[in-house]
Design an enzyme around this catalytic site. Sequence first.
Site, PDB file in Angstrom:
ATOM      1  CG  HIS A   1      -3.944   2.835   2.511  1.00  0.00           C
ATOM      2  ND1 HIS A   1      -3.796   2.743   1.568  1.00  0.00           N
ATOM      3  CD2 HIS A   1      -3.520   1.481   3.621  1.00  0.00           C
ATOM      4  CE1 HIS A   1      -4.562   1.272   1.073  1.00  0.00           C
ATOM      5  NE2 HIS A   1      -4.031   0.533   2.519  1.00  0.00           N
TER       6      HIS A   1
ATOM      7  CB  CYS B   1      -0.991   0.160   1.058  1.00  0.00           C
ATOM      8  SG  CYS B   1      -1.506  -2.094   1.010  1.00  0.00           S
TER       9      CYS B   1
ATOM     10  CG  ASN C   1      -6.788  -2.141   1.521  1.00  0.00           C
ATOM     11  OD1 ASN C   1      -5.863  -1.118   0.755  1.00  0.00           O
ATOM     12  ND2 ASN C   1      -6.073  -2.829   2.695  1.00  0.00           N
TER      13      ASN C   1
HETATM   14  N1  COA Z   1     -17.900  -9.832   8.721  1.00  0.00           N
HETATM   15  C1  COA Z   1     -18.467 -10.265   9.850  1.00  0.00           C
HETATM   16  N2  COA Z   1     -17.524 -10.643  10.753  1.00  0.00           N
HETATM   17  C2  COA Z   1     -16.535 -10.672  11.124  1.00  0.00           C
HETATM   18  C3  COA Z   1     -16.189 -10.749   9.718  1.00  0.00           C
HETATM   19  C4  COA Z   1     -16.522 -10.001   8.527  1.00  0.00           C
HETATM   20  N3  COA Z   1     -16.699  -9.460   7.489  1.00  0.00           N
HETATM   21  N4  COA Z   1     -14.557 -10.880   9.922  1.00  0.00           N
HETATM   22  C5  COA Z   1     -14.088 -10.924  10.430  1.00  0.00           C
HETATM   23  N5  COA Z   1     -15.162 -10.775  11.772  1.00  0.00           N
HETATM   24  C6  COA Z   1     -15.739 -11.562  12.850  1.00  0.00           C
HETATM   25  C7  COA Z   1     -14.343 -12.213  13.687  1.00  0.00           C
HETATM   26  O1  COA Z   1     -14.038 -13.500  13.135  1.00  0.00           O
HETATM   27  C8  COA Z   1     -14.485 -11.896  14.984  1.00  0.00           C
HETATM   28  O2  COA Z   1     -15.393 -12.706  15.152  1.00  0.00           O
HETATM   29  P1  COA Z   1     -15.190 -13.379  16.886  1.00  0.00           P
HETATM   30  O3  COA Z   1     -15.149 -11.978  17.636  1.00  0.00           O
HETATM   31  O4  COA Z   1     -16.465 -14.235  17.166  1.00  0.00           O
HETATM   32  O5  COA Z   1     -14.114 -14.290  16.661  1.00  0.00           O
HETATM   33  C9  COA Z   1     -15.114 -10.587  14.924  1.00  0.00           C
HETATM   34  O6  COA Z   1     -15.563 -10.065  14.111  1.00  0.00           O
HETATM   35  C10 COA Z   1     -14.206  -9.382  15.420  1.00  0.00           C
HETATM   36  O7  COA Z   1     -13.363  -9.508  14.507  1.00  0.00           O
HETATM   37  P2  COA Z   1     -11.864  -8.959  14.470  1.00  0.00           P
HETATM   38  O8  COA Z   1     -10.709  -9.463  13.223  1.00  0.00           O
HETATM   39  O9  COA Z   1     -11.411  -8.566  16.195  1.00  0.00           O
HETATM   40  O10 COA Z   1     -12.615  -7.703  14.163  1.00  0.00           O
HETATM   41  P3  COA Z   1     -12.068  -5.863  14.001  1.00  0.00           P
HETATM   42  O11 COA Z   1     -12.556  -5.241  14.262  1.00  0.00           O
HETATM   43  O12 COA Z   1     -10.407  -5.980  13.955  1.00  0.00           O
HETATM   44  O13 COA Z   1     -11.975  -5.444  12.616  1.00  0.00           O
HETATM   45  C11 COA Z   1     -10.749  -5.715  10.383  1.00  0.00           C
HETATM   46  C12 COA Z   1     -11.852  -6.068  11.348  1.00  0.00           C
HETATM   47  C13 COA Z   1     -10.372  -6.803   9.553  1.00  0.00           C
HETATM   48  C14 COA Z   1     -11.906  -4.631   9.742  1.00  0.00           C
HETATM   49  C15 COA Z   1      -9.322  -4.384  11.218  1.00  0.00           C
HETATM   50  O14 COA Z   1      -9.077  -4.824  11.711  1.00  0.00           O
HETATM   51  C16 COA Z   1      -8.581  -3.941   9.693  1.00  0.00           C
HETATM   52  O15 COA Z   1      -9.759  -3.487   9.454  1.00  0.00           O
HETATM   53  N6  COA Z   1      -7.495  -3.808  10.168  1.00  0.00           N
HETATM   54  C17 COA Z   1      -6.522  -3.673   9.577  1.00  0.00           C
HETATM   55  C18 COA Z   1      -6.224  -3.975   8.823  1.00  0.00           C
HETATM   56  C19 COA Z   1      -5.842  -3.339   7.006  1.00  0.00           C
HETATM   57  O16 COA Z   1      -5.130  -1.494   7.411  1.00  0.00           O
HETATM   58  N7  COA Z   1      -4.664  -3.955   6.211  1.00  0.00           N
HETATM   59  C20 COA Z   1      -3.745  -3.545   5.449  1.00  0.00           C
HETATM   60  C21 COA Z   1      -3.191  -3.088   6.396  1.00  0.00           C
HETATM   61  S1  COA Z   1      -3.030  -1.654   4.085  1.00  0.00           S
END
Ligand code: COA
Length: 309
Positions: A236, A96, A266
């Site tokens: 980003h 990114c 993204n």
């Molecule tokens: N729909 C529903 N539930 C979902 C889901 C979806 N698409 N994706 C994950 N979950 C669930 C998980 O399974 C978890 O369930 P559990 O508590 O029963 O285990 C719960 O939601 C929380 O998961 P978590 O990963 O802690 O959620 P989060 O609040 O951190 O959000 C992201 C997940 C991926 C959206 C977030 O972590 C994120 O954006 N991270 C950075 C990503 C990023 O910037 N990446 C690239 C850098 S360029």
Amino acid sequence: MTNADFEKLVDTSDEWIISRTGIKERRIADADMFGSDMASNACRNAMEMAGCSPEDIDVLIVGTVTPDYRLPSEACVVQEKLGLVNAVAFDIAAACTGFINGLTIARPMIETDPTKKCLVVGCEKLSSITNYKDRGTCVLFGDAAGAAVLAADTNGGGIISTFMKSDGRLGELLWQEIGGTKNPYTPENVYNGRDKLIMSGSEVFKVAVREMSIASEKVLKDAGLTGDDISLVIPHQANIRIIDALAKRLKVDKSRVFINIEKYGNTSSASVPLALDEANRQGKIKPGDYVLLVAFGGGLIWGAALVKW
Ligand code: COA
């Protein structure tokens, strides 16, 4: 692809995706459209806006982690498509942060030789490495390209300060384990989805907020400026909550932060130039404005660039 489309693929909901990421739609390239096609289209638009022809370009830098081929580079493929006969073309695999690293590399080239014109592009076909069975990642990513022509400015504008940093110890927080020389493709790996992006979302989230803030503060400090001096932050577009946290740390009102994540998700290296172009075409950037570009991605790697428009 809308959130409703994902509700049919994995156990998710429109409400979860919007509240946890800010994304409503992403663009998915057709099977016969590749990163070099999107990059070439973006470059043509950028050259048209800059009023220059393919022969005028001296350097082409392409940020991508989803090139058409391993060899030749994506940049050489794009060079051929555009007829950049006077240019040297090369890739940067900085996920990114690719576009910001490209700006950082192009800047001293122009400072050394002000006649040079550099074309910097971010392009990704992330749908080709997205695991559409993994709800934790598939809802996040889209395909896109964005480009900019860089040239010396006689009116006092330019890239004022830049910062780049990476931490390879955190590489496995966001990676594609299979497909390189170490772990080649096998039917079993492909069947298990191990050839696609794998991400520890919440851990990446924390590092992203921290390091994007530090990178932003560094380029502001180097330029002798503060968040108050910034007309527009172009971050980003990975997650609306990361963007909100960044704005809060920089004490920049949300009205001065450009956001288009809802339409594209993204798009990795394409994210910043795509947002920069939209902001520019919407008239949100005026001559003399300070614009802060900041990104973070797999590597892990991050960076910022402060631009005077
Ligand atoms: N729909 C529903 N539930 C979902 C889901 C979806 N698409 N994706 C994950 N979950 C669930 C998980 O399974 C978890 O369930 P559990 O508590 O029963 O285990 C719960 O939601 C929380 O998961 P978590 O990963 O802690 O959620 P989060 O609040 O951190 O959000 C992201 C997940 C991926 C959206 C977030 O972590 C994120 O954006 N991270 C950075 C990503 C990023 O910037 N990446 C690239 C850098 S360029």
